[in-house]
Write a protein that holds these residues in place. Structure first.
Motif, mmCIF file in Angstrom:
data_model
loop_
_atom_site.group_PDB
_atom_site.id
_atom_site.type_symbol
_atom_site.label_atom_id
_atom_site.label_comp_id
_atom_site.label_asym_id
_atom_site.label_seq_id
_atom_site.Cartn_x
_atom_site.Cartn_y
_atom_site.Cartn_z
ATOM 1 N N GLU A 1 17.338 18.914 13.997
ATOM 2 C CA GLU A 1 17.829 17.165 15.123
ATOM 3 C C GLU A 1 18.254 17.884 16.051
ATOM 4 O O GLU A 1 18.702 17.583 17.216
ATOM 5 C CB GLU A 1 18.050 16.587 13.761
ATOM 6 C CG GLU A 1 17.504 15.967 13.032
ATOM 7 C CD GLU A 1 17.678 15.171 11.902
ATOM 8 O OE1 GLU A 1 18.636 14.669 12.112
ATOM 9 O OE2 GLU A 1 16.782 14.564 10.583
ATOM 10 N N GLU A 2 19.779 18.578 15.608
ATOM 11 C CA GLU A 2 21.030 18.979 16.883
ATOM 12 C C GLU A 2 20.729 19.631 17.916
ATOM 13 O O GLU A 2 20.288 19.447 18.538
ATOM 14 C CB GLU A 2 22.082 19.397 15.300
ATOM 15 C CG GLU A 2 22.812 18.085 14.707
ATOM 16 C CD GLU A 2 23.182 17.755 15.597
ATOM 17 O OE1 GLU A 2 24.078 17.786 17.090
ATOM 18 O OE2 GLU A 2 24.187 16.538 14.252
ATOM 19 N N LYS B 1 18.031 17.972 19.779
ATOM 20 C CA LYS B 1 18.541 17.123 20.826
ATOM 21 C C LYS B 1 19.665 17.426 22.221
ATOM 22 O O LYS B 1 19.067 16.511 23.084
ATOM 23 C CB LYS B 1 20.227 16.534 20.053
ATOM 24 C CG LYS B 1 19.420 14.963 19.579
ATOM 25 C CD LYS B 1 20.602 14.359 18.824
ATOM 26 C CE LYS B 1 22.273 14.703 18.082
ATOM 27 N NZ LYS B 1 23.094 14.261 17.909
ATOM 28 N N ARG B 2 19.593 18.603 22.112
ATOM 29 C CA ARG B 2 19.751 19.605 23.102
ATOM 30 C C ARG B 2 19.490 20.468 23.577
ATOM 31 O O ARG B 2 19.228 20.915 24.493
ATOM 32 C CB ARG B 2 21.719 20.641 22.335
ATOM 33 C CG ARG B 2 22.281 19.691 22.023
ATOM 34 C CD ARG B 2 23.705 20.554 21.449
ATOM 35 N NE ARG B 2 24.740 19.830 20.789
ATOM 36 C CZ ARG B 2 24.541 19.334 19.466
ATOM 37 N NH1 ARG B 2 23.812 18.075 19.049
ATOM 38 N NH2 ARG B 2 25.889 18.085 19.322
#
Length: 375
Positions: free
Chosen positions: A120-121, A124-125
């Motif tokens: 997820e992280e 997101k980036r």
């Protein structure tokens, strides 16, 4: 001259501390979980890595375990896990990868505490998803996997193991044979190098900085690593705890093709150029590997004429290092010993580096000139 002249070296330790501080902690990584190579014949490749490199058999997946589209052999030596995978279906993605690239690294798997969060992280980036979070279950517990794309067709798979007590992962069974040559002293993966096209190094170093929270440990340009004929540029990216280091290489302009360009031509695109594996006794490791048929790049005897002036006092016998073709370099933290195999397949693509660190945390910039001349 008994000691090396290090007056040109900046405060290296202070610089490293600052670099690691800059690496963000939204993606904590415990280490390299495994490296998966797609190969034309996994059974024969497994025999080679057992024989030549001293890897030990660990696990197997294939027809006998209910897998119908591929076979995989898992080998281990200390903290290093290699997965060798071959396809059954000539039209599969694995078959396409092998036809295009030859034997090569497909997966660089990273051991994390939370694979879902890592996925997820990074998405997101700006990461491109390869594998959505996937839970594998057997009697030994569960493993969570998720993956993203990186340069070329290479991928990172995040592996979460905290709820699993089995041998490797669900779907694999213990692999046992009567043929097990002794290990050669390999300990862990020190770093893995990616080759990318001219003009792409900054793009991929930014990917590791922005998407994965890595920091730039060191940069080499074509003035640092070059001969009259060939050159390369490189940025070394590291995660916050320094356990994962990914140098990203691109070619630089020279009279002849650089090794990076040659790799890109024969691999038909970006990919993992070499895997650097650490040892605590490089003389033992290299002497064993040479006896088993591993071929290493030639280092000219004249290279050793300047080692004492450049590196200073070392514990090893210089004549012994010369005998085995082992190179030496120093930074402010200490020195390192390293050597490079020839490519481990017919294409001039993937090879291995064997490295022993005696305090040094750098990458042997002073040796690259000899390496380039050798190649």
């Amino acid at each position: 001259m008994e000691t090396a002249d290090l007056t040109h070296v900046k405060n290296y330790n202070y610089g490293l501390d600052k670099i690691f501080e800059k690496a963000q902690d939204f993606l904590p990584i415990n280490g390299t979980d495994y490296v998966e190579l797609y190969v034309g014949n996994a059974k024969q490749a497994a025999h080679y890595y057992k024989t030549a490199f001293g890897f030990q058999e660990l696990a197997y997946a294939g027809l006998e375990t209910g897998v119908r589209d591929r076979t995989s052999y898992v080998l281990v030596q200390d903290k290093i896990r290699l997965v060798l995978t071959s396809p059954f279906d000539p039209e599969s993605e694995i078959s396409h990868h092998i036809r295009k690239h030859g034997d090569g690294v497909k997966v660089i798997a990273l051991w994390v505490d939370d694979a879902r969060k890592a996925f997820e992280e990074t998405l997101k980036r700006g990461a491109i998803p390869f594998m959505k979070p996937n839970v594998l279950v057997d009697d030994n517990g569960e493993i969570v996997q998720a993956g993203i794309h990186t340069y070329g067709e290479t991928v990172h798979i995040f592996v979460e193991r905290k709820n699993y007590k089995g041998l490797f992962m669900p779907g694999y069974e213990k692999w046992k044979t009567e043929y097990n040559p002794i290990p050669t002293g390999l300990k862990y993966i020190d770093h893995m190098v990616g080759n990318v096209e001219l003009g792409s190094m900054n793009k991929w170093s930014s990917f590791y900085a922005d998407v994965m929270g890595f920091a730039n440990l060191v940069t080499f340009d074509d003035k640092d690593i070059s001969t009259e004929y060939t050159a390369l540029m490189s940025k070394v990216m590291t995660n916050g705890n320094g356990r994962i280091k990914f140098p990203i290489n691109e070619p630089a302009i020279g009279k002849k093709k650089s090794q990076v360009e040659e790799y890109l031509d024969f691999y038909h695109g970006p990919g993992c150029q070499h895997i650097a594996v650490a040892t605590d006794d490089i003389v033992f490791t290299i002497s064993e590997m040479r006896k088993r048929g591993v071929e290493f790049l030639y280092v000219p005897g004249t290279y050793y004429d300047t080692v004492k002036n450049r590196v200073g006092i070392i514990e090893e016998d210089l004549e012994e290092l010369k005998k085995w073709g082992i190179m030496v370099d120093r930074d402010e933290e200490g020195y390192l010993l390293q050597i490079f195999t020839k490519p481990v397949e017919d294409r001039p693509t993937l090879f291995f580096e064997i490295i022993q660190r005696k305090g040094a945390r750098s990458f042997g910039k002073g040796n690259f000139q000899a390496l380039f001349e050798s190649i």
